[in-house]
Scaffold this motif. Sequence first.
Motif, mmCIF file in Angstrom:
data_model
loop_
_atom_site.group_PDB
_atom_site.id
_atom_site.type_symbol
_atom_site.label_atom_id
_atom_site.label_comp_id
_atom_site.label_asym_id
_atom_site.label_seq_id
_atom_site.Cartn_x
_atom_site.Cartn_y
_atom_site.Cartn_z
ATOM 1 N N ASP A 88 47.857 -4.164 30.370
ATOM 2 C CA ASP A 88 48.434 -2.879 29.963
ATOM 3 C C ASP A 88 49.939 -2.838 30.105
ATOM 4 O O ASP A 88 50.607 -2.074 29.438
ATOM 5 C CB ASP A 88 47.852 -1.736 30.804
ATOM 6 C CG ASP A 88 46.342 -1.714 30.760
ATOM 7 O OD1 ASP A 88 45.757 -2.794 30.925
ATOM 8 O OD2 ASP A 88 45.762 -0.647 30.563
ATOM 9 N N LYS A 89 50.458 -3.646 31.019
ATOM 10 C CA LYS A 89 51.902 -3.556 31.266
ATOM 11 C C LYS A 89 52.691 -4.661 30.555
ATOM 12 O O LYS A 89 53.833 -4.924 30.910
ATOM 13 C CB LYS A 89 52.163 -3.605 32.771
ATOM 14 C CG LYS A 89 52.349 -2.217 33.367
ATOM 15 C CD LYS A 89 52.647 -2.268 34.834
ATOM 16 C CE LYS A 89 54.089 -2.568 35.130
ATOM 17 N NZ LYS A 89 54.978 -1.417 34.908
ATOM 18 N N LEU A 112 47.611 -6.391 17.628
ATOM 19 C CA LEU A 112 48.777 -5.635 18.113
ATOM 20 C C LEU A 112 48.679 -4.175 17.679
ATOM 21 O O LEU A 112 49.096 -3.267 18.385
ATOM 22 C CB LEU A 112 50.079 -6.231 17.551
ATOM 23 C CG LEU A 112 50.543 -7.562 18.121
ATOM 24 C CD1 LEU A 112 51.718 -8.085 17.337
ATOM 25 C CD2 LEU A 112 50.910 -7.423 19.577
ATOM 26 N N HIS A 113 48.120 -3.974 16.497
ATOM 27 C CA HIS A 113 48.058 -2.614 15.963
ATOM 28 C C HIS A 113 46.948 -1.793 16.592
ATOM 29 O O HIS A 113 47.119 -0.622 16.911
ATOM 30 C CB HIS A 113 47.869 -2.681 14.441
ATOM 31 C CG HIS A 113 47.525 -1.371 13.830
ATOM 32 N ND1 HIS A 113 46.313 -1.134 13.247
ATOM 33 C CD2 HIS A 113 48.221 -0.221 13.760
ATOM 34 C CE1 HIS A 113 46.286 0.113 12.826
ATOM 35 N NE2 HIS A 113 47.422 0.681 13.122
ATOM 36 N N ASP A 115 45.345 -2.297 19.465
ATOM 37 C CA ASP A 115 45.204 -2.252 20.911
ATOM 38 C C ASP A 115 45.969 -1.076 21.494
ATOM 39 O O ASP A 115 47.188 -1.091 21.568
ATOM 40 C CB ASP A 115 45.710 -3.562 21.509
ATOM 41 C CG ASP A 115 45.046 -3.820 22.825
ATOM 42 O OD1 ASP A 115 44.701 -2.835 23.485
ATOM 43 O OD2 ASP A 115 44.851 -4.985 23.181
ATOM 44 N N GLN A 116 45.208 -0.050 21.891
ATOM 45 C CA GLN A 116 45.865 1.147 22.432
ATOM 46 C C GLN A 116 46.477 0.856 23.793
ATOM 47 O O GLN A 116 47.215 1.663 24.332
ATOM 48 C CB GLN A 116 44.867 2.290 22.584
ATOM 49 C CG GLN A 116 43.944 2.486 21.427
ATOM 50 C CD GLN A 116 44.659 2.902 20.174
ATOM 51 O OE1 GLN A 116 45.876 2.955 20.152
ATOM 52 N NE2 GLN A 116 43.919 3.161 19.120
ATOM 53 N N ARG A 117 46.135 -0.299 24.388
ATOM 54 C CA ARG A 117 46.635 -0.545 25.733
ATOM 55 C C ARG A 117 48.056 -1.092 25.721
ATOM 56 O O ARG A 117 48.684 -1.232 26.763
ATOM 57 C CB ARG A 117 45.683 -1.493 26.449
ATOM 58 C CG ARG A 117 44.340 -0.806 26.690
ATOM 59 C CD ARG A 117 43.295 -1.763 27.156
ATOM 60 N NE ARG A 117 43.560 -2.198 28.515
ATOM 61 C CZ ARG A 117 42.784 -3.056 29.152
ATOM 62 N NH1 ARG A 117 41.723 -3.539 28.555
ATOM 63 N NH2 ARG A 117 43.063 -3.419 30.360
ATOM 64 N N LEU A 118 48.580 -1.400 24.549
ATOM 65 C CA LEU A 118 49.978 -1.828 24.459
ATOM 66 C C LEU A 118 50.836 -0.616 24.119
ATOM 67 O O LEU A 118 50.483 0.174 23.264
ATOM 68 C CB LEU A 118 50.142 -2.866 23.354
ATOM 69 C CG LEU A 118 49.529 -4.241 23.574
ATOM 70 C CD1 LEU A 118 49.702 -5.072 22.325
ATOM 71 C CD2 LEU A 118 50.173 -4.924 24.751
ATOM 72 N N GLY A 119 51.962 -0.490 24.796
ATOM 73 C CA GLY A 119 52.876 0.594 24.450
ATOM 74 C C GLY A 119 53.658 0.252 23.197
ATOM 75 O O GLY A 119 53.758 -0.920 22.817
ATOM 76 N N SER A 120 54.217 1.263 22.549
ATOM 77 C CA SER A 120 54.980 0.998 21.325
ATOM 78 C C SER A 120 56.302 0.315 21.613
ATOM 79 O O SER A 120 56.972 -0.146 20.714
ATOM 80 C CB SER A 120 55.261 2.297 20.588
ATOM 81 O OG SER A 120 54.086 2.800 20.059
#
Lengths: 360, 364
Positions: A88-89, A112-113, A115-120
Motif C-alpha cells: 500500500d505504501k 496500475l489502474h 489497484d485501489q491500494r496504490l495512491g495517485s
Amino acid sequence: MIMNKALTICVLLVIIASTGCERARIIDDILIISTKGYDLKDGLLQGSAIFSTYAEKDKQDIIVGEAKTVHSLFMAYNNQTHYPIEYDKTMVVVIGHHLAKKGLSDNLISSLHNDQRLGSKVIVVVSNQEAKKILQVEKTKPPSFLYELLKQNIESNNTPHTNLHSLLYQYFGAGQDVYLPCIKLNPKGLIEMDGMAIFHKDRMKLHLNPLESTFLKLLVDDNKIARVNFPLLVGEKTVHIFAQSVSGNTKMNVKNQMNRPQILFKLSLNCIIADTPLELNLSQKRDIEMLQKAMERFISKGTKDLLTKLQKNNVDPVGIADFVRGKDRDWEEKEFMRMYPDLQFVVDTEVKILQTGVGE
Amino acid sequence: MEQAIKEKYVVSTFMTYFLVYSSLKGVGILGFQNIIAQYVEQDVWISVLITGLITHIIIWMIYKMLNPSKDVLQIHQFCLGTFLGGIMSCLLILYFILISMAGIRSYIGVIQLWVFPYQTRELALLLILIIYYIVSGGFRVLTGLSFIGVIIVSGLFLLLIFPFQYIHANNLLPVFNHSFSDLLYASKKASLLFVGFETILIYFPFIKDAQKSNKWAHLAILNQTLVEVLVSLVTIMYFSQGQLLVTDMATLSMTRIIELPFLERIEFIFIFMFLLVIIPTICIPIWSCTRILKKMMHIKPKISLPFILLIIFITSILIDERVELEFLNDFRSEISFYFVYGYIPLLFILFFIKKKVVKVKQDT
C-alpha cells in the motif's frame, strides 16, 4: 426498560462481531514495499521490490521474483519472505527499458489502474538499465531515496511533473501520449536523472535528453521552474550564461493558414540569471536586452526543434491533438494524426529577467 | 379522521432542508460520472443541471398533492380507492426496502473493494445493528442524523480543492457537442443523484408547518444541483475522457491524489466518514416502511422493524458477486427513476382530475 435491554444486546453483539472481524496487521509482522521494479526476462515478468526491515533502523532489503502477471509476482515474493508482503505504501515504480520498449502490456497498465491500494501520487519511471539494478543501488540508500530524488527534480529542477494519475490520464485520454522520467546509473554507480521517455500508446518510442526534457517541461508543465545553460556571444568571446526560470505560462493557439494548420506557442517566462559573466555589465539596459534576446532565441529554437523531433516520431506528449479537440467540434483522433506530420509550429518566447547575479 | 402528530414528535420546518438534502447523498455520488459520461462525454454537467431542474418540478408536484398535511397513503386512497391504493402503498414498502438494501449493499461493496476485503455478512451485521439502533430512536433522531450528514458532506466537499490543482480546463471544450436526445438520455442516468427524497411523501406530517417547508425542500434540491454540477465539472477537468470512462468511482478516485503532511491516503478516512453521510439515506426509507405498516396494518414499529431489517440482512448477504451488485444498482436506479419521474407526475395528474370531479359533485 425494554429499550435498555435491546441496547445492551446490540452493544454486546457489536463487540462480538467486531472482535470476530479482527484482522490486525501489526507493522512488525509485515513487509512494507516502498519501491517496485519490473523487467522483462526470458519472456517472463521479473519483479523486484524494496522493503524496510524494522529490526535495524533504516535498513532495507530487496526481493526478486519472476512470474507471468503483475499480481502473481506477489506469490513469488511471498514464497521467499517470513512475513506477508504489503504494498500500500509503494511510492515509486521502476520500469526497465526492455519492458518499456516491448510495451507496458495491458497487464501492467491495468494493474496500475485497477489497484485501489496504490495512491495517485506514485511516480512511475523508466530506467536505462534493468530496474533490478537500480533497486539494488537504492537498497543501500536511506529509505524513500528514489522518491525524494524524483520529487525534488520535479519540483525544483528540470523534470516535468508526472505521477500515476498523469500516466493514466495520458494513456487513456485521446490525443496525447505518455511521457515518463528516465533514470540511469551513472559511471560512479549512482542513480541519476536522465531525460524523459516518450511513449506511443504503451510502447516507449523516444528518449529525450536532459536539455530536450527541459523544453518539454517549459511547454507542458504549470510549474515552470527549470534551469538552462546557454551560450552568448560577447564581442569575439562566447560566454556561458546560467539561467533559472521561476514562473511563467504557456499559451497554445491554432491557426489555419492555407489548409496547413499552424500551432502557435507563446511562452512567457520570468527568469533569474545566476552566474553573471564579467564581460557583461548587467546594470546596463543594452546588455540586459541582449541577454534577453539571446535567451528567447535559445528557448524558441530548442522548443521548436523538440516539437519537430516529436512530430517526426509521430508522438504527441504535448497534447496538441487534445488541444485541437477542444477547438474543433468534429475532431477525430485518426484524422488528426494523419494531419499531424504536416503541422507547422511557431514558438514565441518572451523572457523577463527579474534578477541578475543571484548565486545559488 | 386521522389525529395530528403530537407536538413532541414533529421537527422544525427548516429541518426539511437537511432531511431532503441528506437523503440525496447515496453511494451514487461517489461514482456517477462515468455512467453519464458514456453518453455525453464532456457535457456531463449539463445533464446533471437538466435533471436538477426537472426535480424542482417534481418537488412542486409533491407539495401540491400533500397540502394540507397528508401523506402518500391518503393520496393513494383518494386517487385510487381503498383497495388499489392499499396495493400501491404495499408496493411502496417493497420499494423502500429495495432502496435501503441497495444502499447498504453498495456501501459494503465500496468498503470491500477499497479497504477491507471482508465478507459481506460481517459488515452487513454491523451496519444492520447500527441502523436498528438509530431507527428505533424515532424520526427526530433521524432528523438529527441528517443534520450531521449534511455537515459532514459539506466538509468532504471542501476536499475538491486538492484535485482542483491538477485540472485541465481544455477538457470541458467543446461545450454542447451532443444532440439533445443524448443529453436527455444522460439526464435519465443522472437521476440517481436526485432520487431518495421521495420519502418526504411519508414523513411530511412530521414537519411543523409542513405547508411552509416547500422553500426548504427546493433549497435542498438547488444545493444538490449546484454541488453535483461543480463536482462533475471538476471530474471532467481532472480526468481525461478515456480515463473517466474506465474509472468506476470517480469522486472517490479523485481523493487518491490528496496528500497531507500527516496523512498520506485520505480516501480511507473519506470512505468511513461517508458512512455518516449515507446512514440517513438508508434509515429514512426503513423508518418509512415501519410508518406505512403502522398506518395501514397497525403493526407496531417495535415488531416490524426487526422483521424489515432481517429481510434486508438476508437479501444483502445473498448478493455476493460483483455482477449481481451492479445489477442491483442498475435495477434500483431504474426503479427509482420511474417512481420519481414517472409515477409521481402520473399520481399528480390523477389527483387533480379526481379533485375536479369531487368538486363538481359537491357543487351539484
